[in-house]
Design an enzyme around this catalytic site. Structure first.
Site, PDB file in Angstrom:
ATOM      1  N   ASP A 260       0.331   3.952  31.070  1.00 25.33           N
ATOM      2  CA  ASP A 260       0.673   2.860  31.976  1.00 25.33           C
ATOM      3  C   ASP A 260      -0.086   3.097  33.293  1.00 25.33           C
ATOM      4  O   ASP A 260      -0.692   4.149  33.501  1.00 25.33           O
ATOM      5  CB  ASP A 260       2.195   2.756  32.190  1.00 25.33           C
ATOM      6  CG  ASP A 260       2.591   1.341  32.623  1.00 25.33           C
ATOM      7  OD1 ASP A 260       1.704   0.586  33.059  1.00 25.33           O
ATOM      8  OD2 ASP A 260       3.780   0.991  32.528  1.00 25.33           O
TER       9      ASP A 260
HETATM   10  C1  BGC Z   1       3.396  -2.133  33.945  1.00 21.19           C
HETATM   11  C2  BGC Z   1       2.862  -2.430  32.560  1.00 21.19           C
HETATM   12  C3  BGC Z   1       1.630  -3.290  32.643  1.00 21.19           C
HETATM   13  C4  BGC Z   1       0.615  -2.615  33.525  1.00 21.19           C
HETATM   14  C5  BGC Z   1      -0.689  -3.385  33.642  1.00 21.19           C
HETATM   15  C6  BGC Z   1       2.314  -1.648  34.887  1.00 21.19           C
HETATM   16  O1  BGC Z   1       2.761  -1.602  36.190  1.00 21.19           O
HETATM   17  O2  BGC Z   1       4.425  -1.189  33.852  1.00 21.19           O
HETATM   18  O3  BGC Z   1       3.852  -3.048  31.796  1.00 21.19           O
HETATM   19  O4  BGC Z   1       1.136  -3.540  31.370  1.00 21.19           O
HETATM   20  O5  BGC Z   1       1.159  -2.456  34.824  1.00 21.19           O
HETATM   21  O6  BGC Z   1      -0.531  -4.559  34.309  1.00 21.19           O
END
Ligand code: BGC
Length: 716
Positions: A260
């Site tokens: 993530d």
């Molecule tokens: C979130 C994810 C997301 C990623 C990219 C993160 O802050 O937890 O769910 O896919 O950002 O946008």
């Protein structure tokens, strides 16, 4: 493409660049080709930028095409970039948030919606969506409940697989690769506070939290994202047991694993790694392939190879998985994959896409209370639309390229659908913010309108900024100004319909106490207002069922239906001393999982079994006859629950094991049959084996997780 051969041509630096993902803005060198600003801060060099593997958050088809073109001009190996984005519940045309889609209990509809989203996303040049998000959620305080399909592993598994099928299809140019997330157990955050610690037993992990990720893997998901949280003391990105052990070795997943956002670096903040170098080492040893938006791999992997702490073979395996995904997506043949502005124009907000969103929004709504007020008959000459969300497009968080002002508000939907001659009026009444102050003059204006109108549609709850990532709440009741507005409006008009918008279960105790008709619409998306009008005027019936329990009070959280019994169950008796109770609140939820009313009513026969004893190889059929006892056609979700009365590990008071949606005309009956085999009765027992244990099981076939009388089934 012979990806192995291609891999053999890459330098170690180029391989590591494939394993890194940055926002597109960081991948734009300056006019003179230099690297400055945030990219320089991230220690990106021109060489890394030229051979980087993937990027996230594109703007539109034109800029995607341009970025790919530019990249291919500079990449010494001409390896196309992968473009990724969060397409969670629609790309430009937005359908209800996943929690709302959970309420439809309709995996086929979910699949269709995801397929529509994939079509729009792929036209923009997006290759991978960071979805489905399948974290099991039991705590209404957690803002990201909105992205899940709820608290039940059985429903979540079906919805998880449906989303993978919908997004990916056969991975042709109208589909995108799916990335299941956030592995694992992100929804188990303590106290519902986002990013918080998760601690759980191996049993709870395997029985409740892991199945939906596994369902995505079994459905052929191409990618998986690890989560931000600690699980039993170890952050997921560096969790070898979870990623290498369970995901790859046990489940056989050979797709790409991505972290993530900045999650590698956060292992340092967690206190798991001393520095970025250790973050890179732990992540690679866990078999994490792509690092999103931090630079541990590009900064340290080469050094780690030279020091013998990780091997180049591990890197090769990761890069091969990434190249294979690019190949599967057809990028080596066509790096633009049919991206086109023209296609986008044709698809975005197109008539069939809007129609699907309208159907989904209506099917996701859950009727919680109706004292004869709904549906409005159309004879009302004056209707007041009141509330902070009456004139707003309610598309919810994570709505990609969707725009609030392109979405239909309840006001606009009602205006279009109301009978000729109906006079509509509007007052905001109060601000919708969680910490808003009360403006008495606004409330008074709303009350005056309510007084002189025949019916009121009151739009309360929360909007897109109030649920989603980082949006936990310690209080899930309506904010004070909304409560005051509600009470004052309901005091002067007895035909008030309350439409609740929400990204999580809210405490609606005060609402159902004073308001005669209440339904939840979640965050319904582009066509929300039209769907609301369809329901309010009875053109559509309610068929949604709650995918999460709604509490009476936030202090009950986490509250979920498939809980274990205590040795001192109190039920809702607040006076039962020395029992498992609250002194100031019943233990049951305000509305249980699986609950939802309709404009008609259904009667259930007692459930019967084809036999009351079975062996491990038998199948028993549980049957129930459901009759539409009302005056109009309606759709009911008939739910099969079991309870294992005693076992080596205590089993929950109920577990959903099947459901079927049936549509019945007035007076019509239908018998629904559910097959029960040993696998229906199985669980992860004390030995860690997934197996049914002999003994008595209670079988329910009913309309929600609290109702119904069971029959006994014995596994001999
Ligand atoms: C979130 C994810 C997301 C990623 C990219 C993160 O802050 O937890 O769910 O896919 O950002 O946008």
């Amino acid at each position: 493409m012979d990806t192995k051969k291609l891999l053999s041509k890459l330098t170690l630096d180029q391989k590591i660049a494939q394993m890194s993902q940055f926002n597109l803005v960081l991948l734009r060198p300056d006019a003179d080709g230099g690297v400055t600003g945030p990219a320089q801060k991230m220690e990106l060099t021109r060489e890394i930028i030229d051979s980087v593997g993937s990027t996230l958050n594109v703007k539109d088809a034109a800029s995607t095409i341009e970025a790919q073109k530019e990249h291919l001009e500079h990449d010494p190996n001409k390896i196309p970039l992968l473009f990724m984005h969060d397409i969670i519940h629609g790309c430009h045309t937005i359908y209800p948030i996943p929690l709302g889609m959970g309420a439809t209990f309709d995996p086929a509809l979910m699949e269709e919606c995801c397929s529509m989203a994939a079509k729009e996303a792929s036209a923009m040049g997006i290759h991978v969506t960071f979805g489905p998000m399948v974290d099991l959620a039991r705590d209404c305080r957690w803002g990201r409940c909105m992205e899940t399909t709820g608290e039940d592993p059985y429903l979540n598994c079906l919805m998880s697989a449906a989303q993978v099928r919908g997004f990916q299809g056969n991975l042709d140019k109208e589909h995108v690769a799916a990335c299941v997330k956030h592995y694992a157990c992100y929804g188990g955050a303590e106290a519902g506070r986002d990013y918080n610690t998760v601690d759980m037993s191996e049993h709870t992990l395997r029985e409740y939290y892991l199945p939906a990720y596994k369902a995505a893997v079994d459905a052929g998901v191409e990618m998986l994202m690890t989560s931000f949280n600690l699980l039993n003391g170890v952050p997921s990105s560096g969790n070898k047991y979870l990623v290498k052990g369970i995901l790859r070795d046990e489940w056989g997943f050979n797709g790409v694993v991505i972290s993530d956002y900045n999650a590698f670096r956060e292992m340092e903040k967690h206190g798991y790694c001393a520095d970025g170098k250790e973050c890179a080492e732990k992540a690679l040893n866990a078999t994490s392939d792509i690092e999103m938006m931090s630079n541990c791999y590009i900064k340290y992997l080469k050094e780690l190879v030279e020091e013998g702490k990780v091997s180049e073979k591990q890197i090769d395996e990761a890069v091969l998985r990434i190249l294979d995904l690019k190949d599967k997506l057809g990028l080596f043949k066509d790096p633009y994959r049919g991206a086109s502005e023209k296609k986008c124009k044709k698809l975005f907000l197109s008539r069939p896409h809007r129609a699907l969103c309208r159907t989904a929004a209506a099917k996701s709504a859950v009727l919680l209370k109706n004292d004869g007020v709904l549906p409005l008959g159309g004879e009302e000459k004056t209707i007041a639309l009141i509330g902070p969300f009456a004139k707003k497009g309610m598309i919810g968080a994570w709505s990609a390229y969707g725009k609030e002002d392109e979405a239909v508000s309840v006001f606009d939907g009602i205006k279009k659908a109301a009978a000729k001659g109906t006079r509509l009026s509007y007052a905001q009444g109060c601000d919708g913010a969680i910490r808003a102050g009360t403006d008495e003059s606004e409330i008074s204006k709303a009350v005056r309108l309510a007084k002189r109108s025949e019916a009121v549609i009151l739009c309360l709850g929360e909007d897109r900024a109030q649920s989603g990532e980082g949006c936990s709440r310690a209080n899930v009741a309506l904010p004070a100004p909304q409560l005051e507005l509600l009470r004052k409006v309901c005091a002067v008009n007895d035909k008030v319909v309350c439409v609740i918008f929400n990204g999580r279960p809210l405490d609606l105790s005060a609402v159902v106490e004073v308001c005669p008709a209440v339904f939840t619409m979640w965050q319904p998306g582009t066509e929300g207002g039209n769907a609301a009008a369809d329901l309010i005027f009875g053109k559509a019936d309610f068929e949604g069922k709650l995918p999460m329990s709604f509490p009476r009070f936030v202090g009950q959280a986490p509250i979920y239906y498939n809980r274990n019994n205590t040795g001192r169950p109190a039920g809702d008796n607040m006076d039962a001393a020395y029992s498992s109770r609250y002194q100031d609140c019943p233990t049951s939820p305000l509305f249980p999982f699986g609950f939802g009313l309709s404009y008609t009513s259904f009667a259930y026969s007692p459930v019967t079994l084809s036999k009351s004893e079975m062996s491990e190889n038998d199948t028993v059929v549980a049957s129930v006859t459901v009759t539409n006892t009302g005056k109009r056609q309606g759709t009911e979700t008939v739910q099969l629950y079991i309870r294992d009365r005693f076992a080596s590990l205590v089993r929950p008071v109920r577990e959903l094991k099947g459901f079927e949606k049936i549509t019945l005309d007035p007076g019509e009956s239908k018998t629904v049959n559910f097959d029960i085999s040993a696998s229906t009765l199985a669980f992860y027992g004390a030995s860690g084996e997934f197996k049914a244990e002999k003994g008595e099981f209670l079988i329910y076939a009913t309309s929600d997780s609290q109702s119904g009388e069971p029959v006994s089934l014995w596994l001999k």
